[in-house]
Write a protein that holds these residues in place. Structure first.
Motif, PDB file in Angstrom:
ATOM      1  N   SER A  97      36.784  52.940  39.880  1.00 14.25           N
ATOM      2  CA  SER A  97      35.970  51.712  39.188  1.00 14.25           C
ATOM      3  C   SER A  97      34.876  52.048  38.379  1.00 14.25           C
ATOM      4  O   SER A  97      34.227  53.003  38.677  1.00 14.25           O
ATOM      5  N   CYS A 145      41.780  42.305  31.296  1.00 14.95           N
ATOM      6  CA  CYS A 145      42.091  41.168  32.268  1.00 14.95           C
ATOM      7  C   CYS A 145      42.120  39.725  31.649  1.00 14.95           C
ATOM      8  O   CYS A 145      41.036  39.532  31.033  1.00 14.95           O
ATOM      9  N   SER A 189      32.168  42.453  39.543  1.00 10.61           N
ATOM     10  CA  SER A 189      33.215  42.986  40.048  1.00 10.61           C
ATOM     11  C   SER A 189      33.116  43.829  41.217  1.00 10.61           C
ATOM     12  O   SER A 189      33.896  44.627  41.745  1.00 10.61           O
ATOM     13  N   LEU A 192      39.584  50.687  36.698  1.00 10.03           N
ATOM     14  CA  LEU A 192      39.127  49.469  36.503  1.00 10.03           C
ATOM     15  C   LEU A 192      37.635  49.100  35.929  1.00 10.03           C
ATOM     16  O   LEU A 192      36.866  49.934  36.352  1.00 10.03           O
ATOM     17  N   MET A 251      37.138  43.208  34.621  1.00 15.65           N
ATOM     18  CA  MET A 251      37.750  42.777  35.941  1.00 15.65           C
ATOM     19  C   MET A 251      37.030  41.764  36.437  1.00 15.65           C
ATOM     20  O   MET A 251      37.443  40.985  37.424  1.00 15.65           O
ATOM     21  N   LEU A 310      35.576  44.434  44.072  1.00 13.99           N
ATOM     22  CA  LEU A 310      36.587  45.750  43.962  1.00 13.99           C
ATOM     23  C   LEU A 310      36.366  46.544  45.084  1.00 13.99           C
ATOM     24  O   LEU A 310      37.303  47.338  45.833  1.00 13.99           O
ATOM     25  N   ILE A 370      42.027  48.849  33.094  1.00 15.70           N
ATOM     26  CA  ILE A 370      41.991  47.434  32.795  1.00 15.70           C
ATOM     27  C   ILE A 370      40.622  47.213  32.649  1.00 15.70           C
ATOM     28  O   ILE A 370      39.881  47.240  33.776  1.00 15.70           O
ATOM     29  N   LEU A 402      45.246  43.190  42.461  1.00 13.02           N
ATOM     30  CA  LEU A 402      44.523  44.344  43.057  1.00 13.02           C
ATOM     31  C   LEU A 402      45.526  45.201  44.091  1.00 13.02           C
ATOM     32  O   LEU A 402      45.690  46.328  44.170  1.00 13.02           O
TER      33      LEU A 402
END
Length: 572
Positions: free
Chosen positions: A147, A193, A290, A284, A253, A293, A250, A268
């Protein structure tokens, strides 16, 4: 279906270049014999990456003599300015490794890879991995995910897009070593997203974006009035495998936060399955909203990842900031040359708080104002005035950052992450996390506090085992930590606590025996319970102590105290 139509993208989020496959010899043996790997550009060294990512607008000192309106157009080009910083280089290195590592177990010439197309991908996803880490086809995926989260305006999306564009998006294969090999390799795909956070819309956008890039018709085949997110997941996995998708990125997020406990978990979980079961690397990107995550299933996709998560914050006022601002300052179209002084540097940092996007906008507006008011000079007062007028909506946020106003920061989720969630994750996965900017300093402070708490608990436990009461144990542990500033070796602090504790316990034991001798009548009526019985292991300590008289020697002899060198050997 109607609700999601407006979110179906009719153009690629990011489109790269396409080329014919040209295979290159690989130095790394694991990369040899795999056309998906051999067709990639060479692995870039750090110096090459810095050069490739650098983007300075066309500039010449002679342009200062041009007309005011023309020069304002020149100033507008600063929005494309890119000065590579150390974290850009680390991020490119992570992408380079994750793409190549993901391809190792996905060689299209391998029978075990081809076998998955004779098995339904829905079955592969449903079955998962066995104890050996293989999917139902016998393939052991080598992919991983990570991420990238950070403060808004720090340049996350720009950095990711510039790095992706270093690679061709599509590579057309026709022959490999003289034999027919027809494949359109999709090296990378970037999606956003959906604003609704809908997994169904994300699936629809996947098909649509692939069609726009490859000229296929997957959207028509897989999306209709009866489509559900469940029956679109397997085709996505199949298409990603068929076209050798190197990495799926992506962005945005944080939008998933709108659908927490429902769409968030589904999305996820699916992305994690793409990594773990099918072997498609996933990255991500999002703001500090976020941080969920790090609490999700996606965190488990880091199981084989040495790339690590990237946590970005505003720059410190130091080397990186100076490099960035000095490069930016060279792009100056005012008639009068305004050298970058310490005062200008300080004002630029104070008004932007080290956020690159804000600094660039501030510098652009300052030049426009200097050209418009015909002073043709950039001054500290001009920058402050422009900041008040042009950054009016951002000023409360910047002020909260500047003053580290925790109450104000809580109102703006994108200024700082959920610190408890993030810091716990970083501490537990420290070797896998790259922190950049001012947040790194806060983490270091939090880490030191965490370590100090661990030491404190360890010392209290030792003192309690040596027979002290809880209040005494806490008191002497705190005294030892304070005496060393908390920076002494833990073994030394343990020895100091042991010395104090055993001296106090020995005195108490001696006083108890003396009292029993002087009060024979009381002793005959009621037996006094000794502080330490014969079966207690600490009894050996006291017996040794009576012979030797040295606390540290007594502890060493019974194995309760080790030298620092011995402790290091055990840890290693």
């Amino acid at each position: 279906m109607k609700d999601s139509v407006s979110e179906i993208l009719e153009h690629p989020v990011l489109a790269g270049y396409q080329c014919e496959a040209e295979y290159q010899n690989q130095q790394i043996s694991a990369y040899k014999g795999n056309p998906l790997l051999e067709a990639l550009p060479p692995i870039y060294e750090t110096e090459q990456v810095a050069k490739l990512l650098t983007d300075f607008p066309d500039y010449d000192d002679s342009q200062r003599s041009w007309g005011g309106e023309t020069r304002k157009h020149c100033v507008e080009q600063i929005k494309h300015f890119m000065q590579p910083l150390p974290y850009h280089l680390k991020l490119e290195s992570s992408f380079s490794r994750i793409i190549r590592d993901g391809y190792i177990a996905r060689n299209p010439l391998s029978p075990i890879f081809v076998r998955q197309f004779s098995v339904k991908f829905s079955k592969i996803l449903a079955t998962g991995l066995n104890q050996e880490g293989r999917n139902i086809t016998g393939n052991r995926p080598s992919a991983s995910g990570f991420s990238i989260i950070g403060i808004s305006g720090i340049g996350k999306t720009t950095a990711v897009e510039r790095i992706l564009l270093l690679y061709p998006q599509v590579i057309q294969h026709s022959k490999y070593h003289g034999k027919p090999f027809i494949l359109k390799q999709l090296v990378w795909l970037k999606l956003e997203c959906p604003a609704s956070g809908s997994l169904k819309v994300l699936c629809q956008n996947f098909f649509r974006q692939v069609d726009l890039i490859l000229g296929t018709d997957y959207y028509k085949k897989n999306v209709n009035l009866y489509s559900t997110k469940e029956n679109m997941l397997a085709p996505i996995a199949q298409i990603a495998s068929l076209h050798g998708l190197g990495v799926l990125v992506i962005d945005e997020m944080q939008r998933l936060k709108k659908v927490r406990n429902s769409g968030e978990k589904e999305m996820l979980d699916f992305l994690t399955e793409l990594i773990n079961t099918i072997g498609i690397p996933v990255v991500l990107v999002g703001t500090y909203k976020s941080t969920f995550l790090f609490e999700s299933a996606f965190a488990h996709a880091r199981r084989a990842s040495d790339q690590g998560d990237h946590i970005l914050s505003n720059m410190n006022k130091g080397m990186e900031w100076n490099l960035f601002l000095e490069s930016l300052w060279d792009l100056q179209w005012t008639r009068k040359v305004c050298p970058l002084t310490d005062e200008l540097n300080n004002v630029m940092y104070e008004e932007s708080q080290g956020i690159t996007d804000i600094a660039i906008k501030l510098y652009k507006n300052a030049q426009w104002e200097a050209i418009s008011n015909r002073t043709e000079r950039i001054t500290p007062s001009l920058i402050k005035d422009v900041a008040k007028r042009c950054l009016k909506l951002l000023r409360p946020k910047l002020l909260a950052l500047k003053n580290n106003d925790l109450n104000a920061i809580k109102e703006y989720e994108d200024l700082k992450p959920d610190w408890l969630t993030l810091n716990d994750y970083i501490i537990n996965s420290e070797e896998k996390v790259l922190i950049q900017g001012r947040l790194a300093e806060e983490h270091i402070r939090a880490k030191r506090k965490h370590e100090k708490n661990d030491i404190m608990l360890d010392l209290i436990s030792l003192a309690l085992n040596l027979g002290l009461l809880p209040e005494e144990a806490e008191k002497i542990s705190l005294e030892v930590i304070k005496a060393s500033g908390g920076i002494a070796e833990s073994t030394i602090m343990r020895q100091q606590v042991a010395n104090i504790a055993l001296n106090r316990t020995t005195n108490a034991f001696t006083e108890s025996e003396q009292m029993n001798t002087n009060n024979e009548k009381v002793k005959s009526k009621k037996k006094v319970k000794p502080l330490i019985n014969k079966e207690d292991p600490w009894c050996k300590v006291f017996q040794t102590l009576e012979k030797r008289g040295c606390v540290s020697d007594a502890l060493k002899e019974v194995g309760l105290l080790k030298l620092p060198t011995e402790e290091l050997l055990i840890k290693c």
